[in-house]
Design a protein around this motif. Structure first.
Motif, PDB file in Angstrom:
ATOM      1  N   UNK A   1       0.833  -1.208   0.000  1.00 19.50           N
ATOM      2  CA  UNK A   1       0.000   0.000   0.000  1.00 19.50           C
ATOM      3  C   UNK A   1       0.867   1.257   0.000  1.00 19.50           C
ATOM      4  N   UNK A   2       1.915   1.263   0.834  1.00 18.10           N
ATOM      5  CA  UNK A   2       2.788   2.435   0.907  1.00 18.10           C
ATOM      6  C   UNK A   2       3.493   2.669  -0.422  1.00 18.10           C
ATOM      7  N   UNK A   3       3.996   1.581  -1.032  1.00 19.03           N
ATOM      8  CA  UNK A   3       4.684   1.731  -2.320  1.00 19.03           C
ATOM      9  C   UNK A   3       3.745   2.297  -3.375  1.00 19.03           C
ATOM     10  N   UNK A   4       2.547   1.741  -3.447  1.00 14.55           N
ATOM     11  CA  UNK A   4       1.578   2.220  -4.446  1.00 14.55           C
ATOM     12  C   UNK A   4       1.198   3.679  -4.194  1.00 14.55           C
ATOM     13  N   UNK A   5       0.836   3.986  -2.954  1.00 12.28           N
ATOM     14  CA  UNK A   5       0.370   5.335  -2.632  1.00 12.28           C
ATOM     15  C   UNK A   5       1.478   6.362  -2.818  1.00 12.28           C
ATOM     16  N   UNK A   6       2.689   6.033  -2.404  1.00 11.54           N
ATOM     17  CA  UNK A   6       3.778   7.004  -2.502  1.00 11.54           C
ATOM     18  C   UNK A   6       4.145   7.257  -3.963  1.00 11.54           C
ATOM     19  N   UNK A   7       4.163   6.182  -4.759  1.00  9.96           N
ATOM     20  CA  UNK A   7       4.492   6.364  -6.181  1.00  9.96           C
ATOM     21  C   UNK A   7       3.456   7.254  -6.866  1.00  9.96           C
ATOM     22  N   UNK A   8       2.176   7.003  -6.582  1.00 11.03           N
ATOM     23  CA  UNK A   8       1.116   7.818  -7.175  1.00 11.03           C
ATOM     24  C   UNK A   8       1.213   9.265  -6.703  1.00 11.03           C
ATOM     25  N   UNK A   9       1.467   9.457  -5.401  1.00 13.50           N
ATOM     26  CA  UNK A   9       1.553  10.817  -4.856  1.00 13.50           C
ATOM     27  C   UNK A   9       2.700  11.589  -5.487  1.00 13.50           C
ATOM     28  N   UNK A  10       3.871  10.943  -5.629  1.00  7.09           N
ATOM     29  CA  UNK A  10       5.018  11.620  -6.236  1.00  7.09           C
ATOM     30  C   UNK A  10       4.741  11.917  -7.705  1.00  7.09           C
ATOM     31  N   UNK A  11       4.056  10.975  -8.378  1.00  3.56           N
ATOM     32  CA  UNK A  11       3.738  11.196  -9.791  1.00  3.56           C
ATOM     33  C   UNK A  11       2.862  12.432  -9.956  1.00  3.56           C
ATOM     34  N   UNK A  12       1.870  12.580  -9.120  1.00  2.00           N
ATOM     35  CA  UNK A  12       0.994  13.736  -9.216  1.00  2.00           C
ATOM     36  C   UNK A  12       1.721  15.019  -8.816  1.00  2.00           C
ATOM     37  N   UNK A  13       2.599  14.903  -7.816  1.00  2.00           N
ATOM     38  CA  UNK A  13       3.324  16.097  -7.364  1.00  2.00           C
ATOM     39  C   UNK A  13       4.325  16.578  -8.392  1.00  2.00           C
ATOM     40  N   UNK A  14       4.816  15.682  -9.248  1.00  2.00           N
ATOM     41  CA  UNK A  14       5.808  16.091 -10.252  1.00  2.00           C
ATOM     42  C   UNK A  14       5.167  16.518 -11.559  1.00  2.00           C
ATOM     43  N   UNK A  15       3.833  16.596 -11.580  1.00  2.00           N
ATOM     44  CA  UNK A  15       3.169  17.179 -12.732  1.00  2.00           C
ATOM     45  C   UNK A  15       2.752  16.219 -13.812  1.00  2.00           C
ATOM     46  N   UNK A  16       2.640  14.910 -13.507  1.00  2.00           N
ATOM     47  CA  UNK A  16       2.148  13.964 -14.501  1.00  2.00           C
ATOM     48  C   UNK A  16       0.647  14.184 -14.647  1.00  2.00           C
ATOM     49  N   UNK A  17       0.220  14.603 -15.848  1.00  2.00           N
ATOM     50  CA  UNK A  17      -1.159  15.039 -16.044  1.00  2.00           C
ATOM     51  C   UNK A  17      -2.125  13.878 -16.197  1.00  2.00           C
TER      52      UNK A  17
END
Length: 381
Positions: free
Chosen positions: A26-42
């Motif tokens: 869960x942490x791996x999935x959530x953190x990867x998604x959060x970083x992706x959104x924070x870095x501007x992946x539209x």
């Protein structure tokens, strides 16, 4: 020789490890998604979110297939990058848990080789930054390398700690087995010593009365046979312990068996009296067996060595300790010489001291006496 099956962990431990695996997924999935959104992946569903779900799902199988999980994780990262996806967290971090888990296995060299290959590809893929920002390139490549080294070192350390704990468990198990076998050897000595003493006396009686009183000789032989049969039953039970078959063992003798023990000594011609005071019902099993063995070995020594006619057994069941005294009117060591401890007396002393008690043996006015003080273990409220 076939390998022994892996030791199965207790159910609570297995449940806890499953919880940890789910939490890491869960942490791996959530953190990867959060970083992706924070870095501007539209459009994260174009690649970032599926990759995050894949990396998280693979971690649920990391303990059973660590190398497979690592290779599939890296393959997913490569597929994502080769299709034009921008990695929001570098190359190594998305597979960090997979690297750590694989590094705990004996294939750690393959893990290092795979990680090094991924680092080389990462350095080549990021070379475009060299023309505009050299410090960023160096920090990126060095950071990826440092992270990989830390993950592999952590995996190696964890594996070493687990092996050390397993060796401690094996050492403790062997020590308990050795203690049990030592206890059984004491039991075997006590049984054989008592049996030989009683049977020897009965055989002498049979030999002396065979011509003049065949009935008395037959009775003596029958008693010797009965004692021998009881001893064989006890010995079979104890030998089963030495053969690692505890399920086949019979209960060890305790206070209820003192009657048969005294009857054997009386049949051998020794006048035995028993004086008990206190409540024997509350005596723990280990202490009860120790009391029985002290009396057994003392009577055996009296029959074999003391040339005694009488023996008195006094047992006091106190709230904190049991006192056992076996005194006879046999001969003592000439000139007051110190008593030389044989295996029987040494075994009694070790048995009593193992329970926190003390044992004394030596001449007394009119004979010889053995006294044991055995503490009674009480559970705390």
């Amino acid at each position: 020789m076939s390998e022994s099956p892996p030791r199965r962990e207790p159910a609570p431990v297995r449940h806890f490890t499953r919880i940890i695996d789910v939490a890491l997924a869960v942490v791996t999935t959530a953190f990867f998604v959060a970083v992706a959104q924070a870095t501007g992946i539209h459009n994260p569903w174009a690649g970032a979110n599926p990759l995050a779900l894949l990396l998280g799902a693979l971690l649920l199988f990391r303990r059973r297939r660590p190398m497979t999980v690592l290779l599939l994780s890296i393959a997913g990262i490569f597929a994502y990058r080769l299709t034009g996806g921008v990695s929001p967290a570098g190359w190594i971090w998305p597979a960090a848990v997979a690297y750590f888990t694989a590094a705990t296995t004996p294939r750690v060299r393959w893990v290092a080789a795979i990680g090094l290959a991924q680092l080389v590809y990462s350095a080549v893929d990021f070379r475009r930054v060299l023309d505009t920002n050299v410090p960023r390139y160096v920090i990126h490549v060095a950071g990826e390398g440092l992270l990989l080294a830390v993950l592999i070192a952590a995996g190696l350390t964890y594996a070493a700690v687990m092996r050390w704990r397993e060796r401690l468990r094996e050492t403790d198990s062997r020590a308990r087995a050795a203690e049990e076998r030592l206890r059984v050897s004491h039991e075997v000595h006590d049984i054989i010593a008592h049996t030989l003493a009683v049977v020897g006396v009965q055989l002498n009686v049979a030999a002396d009365t065979l011509q003049e009183d065949p009935a008395a000789a037959a009775a003596a032989l029958q008693l010797a046979k009965d004692v021998r049969n009881r001893a064989m039953t006890d010995l079979r039970s104890l030998i089963a312990v030495l053969r690692d078959a505890p399920g086949d063992t019979a209960p060890q003798p305790d206070l209820a068996s003192l009657g048969a023990l005294i009857a054997d000594a009386r049949a051998a011609g020794l006048r035995v009296t028993l004086d008990e005071h206190g409540d024997p019902a509350s005596v723990p099993a280990a202490s009860a067996i120790a009391v029985y063995r002290v009396v057994q070995e003392s009577l055996a020594n009296t029959l074999k060595h003391a040339e005694a006619g009488t023996a008195g057994i006094t047992i006091g069941y106190g709230p904190r300790a049991i006192t056992v005294e076996v005194a006879d009117d046999g001969r003592v060591t000439p000139g007051g010489a110190p008593v030389v401890e044989g295996h029987g007396l040494a075994g009694m002393r070790e048995r009593v001291e193992a329970l926190g008690g003390t044992l004394t043996a030596g001449p007394v006015p009119g004979g010889f006496a053995v006294r044991a003080d055995i503490p009674v273990a009480r559970s705390t409220p």
